[in-house]
Design a protein around this motif. Sequence first.
Motif, PDB file in Angstrom:
ATOM      1  N   LYS A  75      40.177  45.807  45.950  1.00  0.00           N
ATOM      2  CA  LYS A  75      41.383  45.009  46.161  1.00  0.00           C
ATOM      3  C   LYS A  75      41.458  43.889  45.132  1.00  0.00           C
ATOM      4  O   LYS A  75      40.489  43.169  44.921  1.00  0.00           O
ATOM      5  CB  LYS A  75      41.385  44.421  47.571  1.00  0.00           C
ATOM      6  CG  LYS A  75      42.656  43.654  47.902  1.00  0.00           C
ATOM      7  CD  LYS A  75      42.610  43.125  49.329  1.00  0.00           C
ATOM      8  CE  LYS A  75      43.878  42.347  49.666  1.00  0.00           C
ATOM      9  NZ  LYS A  75      43.851  41.822  51.061  1.00  0.00           N
ATOM     10  N   ALA A  76      42.628  43.765  44.498  1.00  0.00           N
ATOM     11  CA  ALA A  76      42.800  42.739  43.471  1.00  0.00           C
ATOM     12  C   ALA A  76      42.671  41.344  44.049  1.00  0.00           C
ATOM     13  O   ALA A  76      43.162  41.055  45.147  1.00  0.00           O
ATOM     14  CB  ALA A  76      44.155  42.904  42.798  1.00  0.00           C
ATOM     15  N   VAL A  77      42.005  40.476  43.297  1.00  0.00           N
ATOM     16  CA  VAL A  77      41.831  39.079  43.687  1.00  0.00           C
ATOM     17  C   VAL A  77      42.703  38.214  42.779  1.00  0.00           C
ATOM     18  O   VAL A  77      42.495  38.165  41.567  1.00  0.00           O
ATOM     19  CB  VAL A  77      40.357  38.641  43.566  1.00  0.00           C
ATOM     20  CG1 VAL A  77      40.211  37.161  43.917  1.00  0.00           C
ATOM     21  CG2 VAL A  77      39.473  39.503  44.454  1.00  0.00           C
ATOM     22  N   ALA A  78      43.692  37.552  43.360  1.00  0.00           N
ATOM     23  CA  ALA A  78      44.605  36.711  42.582  1.00  0.00           C
ATOM     24  C   ALA A  78      43.935  35.392  42.220  1.00  0.00           C
ATOM     25  O   ALA A  78      43.208  34.800  43.019  1.00  0.00           O
ATOM     26  CB  ALA A  78      45.877  36.449  43.372  1.00  0.00           C
ATOM     27  N   MET A  79      44.216  34.936  41.003  1.00  0.00           N
ATOM     28  CA  MET A  79      43.643  33.689  40.509  1.00  0.00           C
ATOM     29  C   MET A  79      44.718  32.626  40.337  1.00  0.00           C
ATOM     30  O   MET A  79      45.852  32.927  39.968  1.00  0.00           O
ATOM     31  CB  MET A  79      42.941  33.927  39.160  1.00  0.00           C
ATOM     32  CG  MET A  79      41.729  34.819  39.260  1.00  0.00           C
ATOM     33  SD  MET A  79      40.347  33.974  40.081  1.00  0.00           S
ATOM     34  CE  MET A  79      39.362  35.400  40.597  1.00  0.00           C
ATOM     35  N   ALA A  80      44.359  31.398  40.609  1.00  0.00           N
ATOM     36  CA  ALA A  80      45.269  30.278  40.404  1.00  0.00           C
ATOM     37  C   ALA A  80      45.323  29.930  38.919  1.00  0.00           C
ATOM     38  O   ALA A  80      44.404  30.229  38.151  1.00  0.00           O
ATOM     39  CB  ALA A  80      44.813  29.073  41.211  1.00  0.00           C
ATOM     40  N   PRO A 121      39.926  31.538  42.603  1.00  0.00           N
ATOM     41  CA  PRO A 121      40.733  32.436  43.435  1.00  0.00           C
ATOM     42  C   PRO A 121      41.765  31.650  44.250  1.00  0.00           C
ATOM     43  O   PRO A 121      41.498  30.536  44.707  1.00  0.00           O
ATOM     44  CB  PRO A 121      39.697  33.093  44.352  1.00  0.00           C
ATOM     45  CG  PRO A 121      38.389  32.950  43.632  1.00  0.00           C
ATOM     46  CD  PRO A 121      38.488  31.634  42.918  1.00  0.00           C
ATOM     47  N   LEU A 122      42.934  32.261  44.420  1.00  0.00           N
ATOM     48  CA  LEU A 122      43.960  31.633  45.249  1.00  0.00           C
ATOM     49  C   LEU A 122      43.516  31.566  46.706  1.00  0.00           C
ATOM     50  O   LEU A 122      43.848  30.625  47.426  1.00  0.00           O
ATOM     51  CB  LEU A 122      45.273  32.418  45.149  1.00  0.00           C
ATOM     52  CG  LEU A 122      46.142  32.157  43.914  1.00  0.00           C
ATOM     53  CD1 LEU A 122      47.315  33.123  43.886  1.00  0.00           C
ATOM     54  CD2 LEU A 122      46.634  30.720  43.907  1.00  0.00           C
ATOM     55  N   GLN A 123      42.758  32.570  47.133  1.00  0.00           N
ATOM     56  CA  GLN A 123      42.232  32.600  48.488  1.00  0.00           C
ATOM     57  C   GLN A 123      40.720  32.775  48.435  1.00  0.00           C
ATOM     58  O   GLN A 123      40.173  33.344  47.488  1.00  0.00           O
ATOM     59  CB  GLN A 123      42.861  33.746  49.288  1.00  0.00           C
ATOM     60  CG  GLN A 123      44.367  33.615  49.458  1.00  0.00           C
ATOM     61  CD  GLN A 123      44.937  34.747  50.297  1.00  0.00           C
ATOM     62  OE1 GLN A 123      44.304  35.772  50.510  1.00  0.00           O
ATOM     63  NE2 GLN A 123      46.154  34.547  50.791  1.00  0.00           N
TER      64      GLN A 123
END
Length: 213
Positions: free
Chosen positions: A100-105, A127-129
């Motif tokens: 699962k892709a991990v979104a970055m800030a 990471p955003l989360q």
Amino acid sequence: MKRRSSLLAAMLLLLPVPALAHPHIFIDAKFEVVAASDGSISELRNIWRFDEVFSSSVLLDFDKNENLTLDPSELKAVGKTVRNSLAQYNYYTNVTSNGKAVAMAKPETVQASYQDGALTLTFSLKPLQKTVLKGTTIFGIYDPTLYTAVDFAADTDLAISGDEFARCKRKVVRPKPDEIIAQNQATLTSLFFNDPMGTNFSQLVATRLEVQC
């Protein structure tokens, strides 16, 4: 300033046209994953040193006072431009946790320096989360348009730090392009040369760090 920013943005945004199907910009990179005390990803640290040809073009565009170097204010302008222009490309940083892709800030800042004819950018991503290092986490640094080549000279240039990594295994994977092409001949058609981003070839051939926890 607007003109200079547009020029650097154009070079770094790397529009996917036929002429851009092979690298024109080269980066010697260092990457570090930092683990927090709770076993999650704290930050991703990046250091990019650009080739002298690209660095000289940045000098030409941003050297406002024409003193053949980049002063602090000019370096700040470079960093700000890169921070904005590479956002849509996730700063070439691709992370997956168990597929699962991990979104970055967006990084708080992109620090730029210019020394010995080379531009260097330093920045951190978070990471955003909250993302716990559990199972398989894969870190890949690559340009999806293939216009920029990101190279890690040694496996140690893809590093991990933090006590929580004591329970994990680290592996650097360096795919062989010839083997990838042979294995994917059915999908790597002439369309690839018209739209590199229409395929996942850059992902397939990119050096990556795999962490098993």
